[in-house]
Structure formats: C-alpha cells, structure tokens
Scaffold this active site. Structure first.
Site, mmCIF file in Angstrom:
data_model
loop_
_atom_site.group_PDB
_atom_site.id
_atom_site.type_symbol
_atom_site.label_atom_id
_atom_site.label_comp_id
_atom_site.label_asym_id
_atom_site.label_seq_id
_atom_site.Cartn_x
_atom_site.Cartn_y
_atom_site.Cartn_z
ATOM 1 C CD GLN A 114 -2.747 -1.190 2.497
ATOM 2 O OE1 GLN A 114 -2.746 -0.279 3.324
ATOM 3 N NE2 GLN A 114 -3.472 -2.289 2.675
ATOM 4 C CG HIS A 179 -3.428 -0.155 7.628
ATOM 5 N ND1 HIS A 179 -4.140 -0.617 8.701
ATOM 6 C CD2 HIS A 179 -3.846 -0.909 6.570
ATOM 7 C CE1 HIS A 179 -4.940 -1.602 8.327
ATOM 8 N NE2 HIS A 179 -4.772 -1.790 7.016
ATOM 9 C CD GLU A 272 -14.963 5.054 12.407
ATOM 10 O OE1 GLU A 272 -15.509 4.011 12.842
ATOM 11 O OE2 GLU A 272 -14.376 5.874 13.124
ATOM 12 C CE1 TYR A 282 -14.289 12.058 16.117
ATOM 13 C CE2 TYR A 282 -12.090 12.656 16.848
ATOM 14 C CZ TYR A 282 -13.399 13.003 16.559
ATOM 15 O OH TYR A 282 -13.817 14.321 16.728
ATOM 16 C CE1 TYR A 293 -9.952 -6.534 6.056
ATOM 17 C CE2 TYR A 293 -8.074 -6.475 7.562
ATOM 18 C CZ TYR A 293 -8.901 -5.838 6.640
ATOM 19 O OH TYR A 293 -8.691 -4.530 6.323
#
Length: 403
Positions: A114, A179, A272, A282, A293
């Site tokens: 990523q 991430h 979200e 949060y 997963y």
C-alpha cells in the site's frame, strides 16, 4: 515537425534563402496544428451515458494509461492538474489531453504493497510561491516505513519540483507495507491537516506518544501551532489533533462549515466518516462497528460504543473500502449540491451521499457498470467530478450530468 518543400518550388528554381525557408516552415506548421488538434479530438473516446437518480450521467475518459494513480490536484488558471502514481511519479495532465513525462525532483518513495507516492495538494498561496505538497511512504534504516510529508516548488515549465523540503515524518516508523493513510488538507486559516493510518499496528492509535492513527495539524512549514490540543503534554506528541483512527484515505474541508471531515477503512466492515475535533478519541481499536478479516471480533474491541470515544457521523456495516472524498458545492450541477462523493475500492463504485447538515440522508452508487476501483475523487474548477481508477492502466474520468 519536418515538412518537405514542394516539387513545384524545386522545378521553378526559386532562389529561396534560409530566412524564407524558416518562415515557410513556421507557416505550414501553424496551418497544420488545427488539423492535428481536430484529429486528436476526433480520436478521443465518445462520452458514455448512464442513468442516475439526478439525471443522465455523462462519463468521459480523459486518460487511460496511468500507472496506479493515487491523487489529483488541479492547478489554477486552467493549467491542468498534477497526478501522483504510486510507484513514485508525479505527472502533469493538461486540458489538451497531454500527459507529461514524470516531473523531476520528487523524493524516493517506499513503493511496496500500500506504500508509494500518495496525496498531492497545492499550497493555499500557490499562485505566489508555487509550492506543491506531497505525502508518501518512506523507509527507515530498519526496513520499516511511515508516512512523510514535504513540499517543493513547481518550476514555471512544470517539469521540475525544486528544493523539496520534508516537514513531517510519522514516527516511529512501524509499517511493513500497510496503512499509511494519507490525505492532506489545508483549512481556511492555512493550517495543514495530515490524516494518517496506523501502519496496521492497532494499539498505536491510542498511544499519544506515537503518530500512528492520528490526524496531525501543522503550520505550512511544519511547525506545530501553539494551540494544538496536546502542546505541553510530556506524554503526547504536540502534532496530534485527534486520535483513535484506523487507515484514513479520505479527507476534505466542508465548504459550508469550514470544518475538516475524514474517512477511514474499517477491517471487515466498520468504514466510517468522522469530523475530527481537537483532542478527541475516535475509538479505534477500542470502539468499532467492524470485525476482523477472519470473522472474529477485533481483539482490543469493547463494542461499538465506548465511553470516552466519539461515534462516527456515518458508518458502513459492510465495508465498501472507501478512498478519496470531495464535497460538491459547484453551480454547474445544482442537483448534486449538498452531496459528498466518495470512492469505493471494493464495490467498484463512486458513492454519492446526500447530506442534511452533518446527517447522511441518502446513498447512491454510481459508475458500477465500469467495474473499476475508485481511488480518488475531486471536484474540478469547471464543476465536474473527476475520478481516478486504481489500476494499471488507470483512468482519469470526468463525470457530470446531462445539461
């Protein structure tokens, strides 16, 4: 462009000097340009039309040969747009349909899984200083990586990014390829917000001494504002604005309120949208609407509602894998005003959320028939919605309603 002299000129033996040859060459080239432009336009694929709730959707392919594009930023004065490609290339697309060679001066990136070259935004005063901000994955000496942000000055010819300066590094670096986030947003006061991922290290989102899973707030040169919520706290990083985030791949400034909105991936479900406020938590991974997963509960989770954490303003129980985000406030398509557009990687769709204040009152899925992962979404200066598809070859699409 090389043009031969005609046989009639040779046969009549005109005495043609070098100056006249240059003039003739320039004239013939200029005469050919409109024809070439018409031919390029004629060869462009015709727009496609699709039904939608607000009218007939018109989709035009502008580019079809990008290599995993990640983000787009429009230049002023109809000068085109900058596009990042994950492998580490920054390209300039112009409205005439041309795509530049990779712009020089871009820093080396950690292009793995990523990671890579990620977001691109212009400085609020770009017309004065031509600063371009980039976020990207950067590898440390131990082999692990984190998100880095810096800026360079775009040369007048658009071919170079000069004097690149790093202003932020996500520390400690903990990612082995997952991430990184990340999105960059300037607010109306000129503060730079950086939405970060937690490097797939869940507990770090709750650790205020680490920069994983945080929204960071900085001055444009990288200095920490004096009124950041954790300034003076010896147990917290002063850059932190909010915490408890997972992998934030969307951020945008609400044009009606001036407030920052971000969105983040859940694991299996639990994507979200949040409106991050100073110093607030949060939830991730303590509070989540998703599961792991493999189907089991997130190990650290204490439920969907946990005391001391904020609830998202909207979430998806089944994850669309959201990426990119843009509010629609343009005059061109009144039917889309008060909408929020979000890309979906998993559902291969462009999601349009209808808003009533902070409340999502309706969802619509667009572009599903294209079967493309949507990586970034921006509203262009012409009022059209521009979309990047996450593929190689990847596309730049212009999306609007039939007028």
């Amino acid at each position: 462009m090389t043009l031969p002299y005609t046989s009639s000129i040779r046969k009549n033996h005109f005495a043609i000097g070098p100056a006249f040859r240059r003039t003739l060459h320039s004239f013939l080239c200029a005469a050919a340009l409109p024809l070439l432009a018409w031919q390029a336009h004629a060869q462009a694929p015709a727009p496609s039309s699709f039904p939608s709730e607000k009218g007939t959707l018109i989709v035009t392919e502008l580019l079809t040969d990008l290599d995993y594009p990640w983000a787009i930023a429009f230049l002023p004065e109809d000068a085109g747009a900058l596009i990042t490609e994950k492998a580490g290339r920054l390209r300039l697309w112009k409205p005439d349909g041309t795509l530049s060679e990779p712009i020089a001066g871009v820093p080396d990136v950690y292009a793995r899984s990523q990671g890579g070259l990620l977001d691109v935004v212009l400085a609020p005063d770009f017309v004065k200083n031509r600063r371009v901000y980039l976020s990207y994955a950067e590898r440390g000496n131990d082999g692990k990586a984190g998100t880095t942000v810096g800026y360079g000055v775009l040369s007048a010819d658009g071919r170079r990014l000069e004097d690149f300066t790093v202003i932020f590094r996500q520390m400690p670096r903990l990612s082995t390829g997952a991430h990184f986030g990340s999105r960059l947003v300037f607010d109306r006061q000129g503060y730079l917000f950086i939405a970060l991922g937690e490097n797939n290290q869940r507990p770090t989102s709750q650790d205020l001494d680490k920069l994983q899973g945080k929204v960071v707030r900085l001055l444009p040169d990288g200095r920490v504002p004096d009124d950041n919520p954790f300034v003076g706290n010896a147990n917290a990083r002063p850059e932190v604005w909010s915490y408890g985030h997972r992998n934030q791949q969307g951020a945008a400034l609400n044009p009606w309120t001036g407030r920052l909105w971000t969105h983040e991936h859940g694991a299996r479900g639990g994507d979200e949208i949040n409106i991050p406020e100073a110093g607030k938590n949060y939830g991730w991974p303590l509070a989540t609407h998703g599961i792991d997963y493999g189907g089991s509960a997130i190990p650290e989770s204490k439920g969907t509602h946990v005391k001391g954490t904020e609830q998202p303003i909207h979430f998806w129980k089944v994850s669309p894998a959201i990426s990119g985000m843009a509010f629609y406030d343009a005059k061109r398509f009144p039917a889309w005003r008060q909408s929020l557009f979000i890309g979906s990687l998993k559902e291969h769709a462009l999601i349009r959320l209808e808003l009533d204040g902070h409340n999502v009152v309706r969802e619509e899925r667009l572009l599903e028939s294209l079967d493309a992962r949507i990586r970034d979404v921006r509203v262009g200066p012409d009022g059209y919605v521009y979309v990047l598809t996450d593929a190689s070859p990847g596309q730049l699409l212009k999306v609007g309603l039939k007028e």
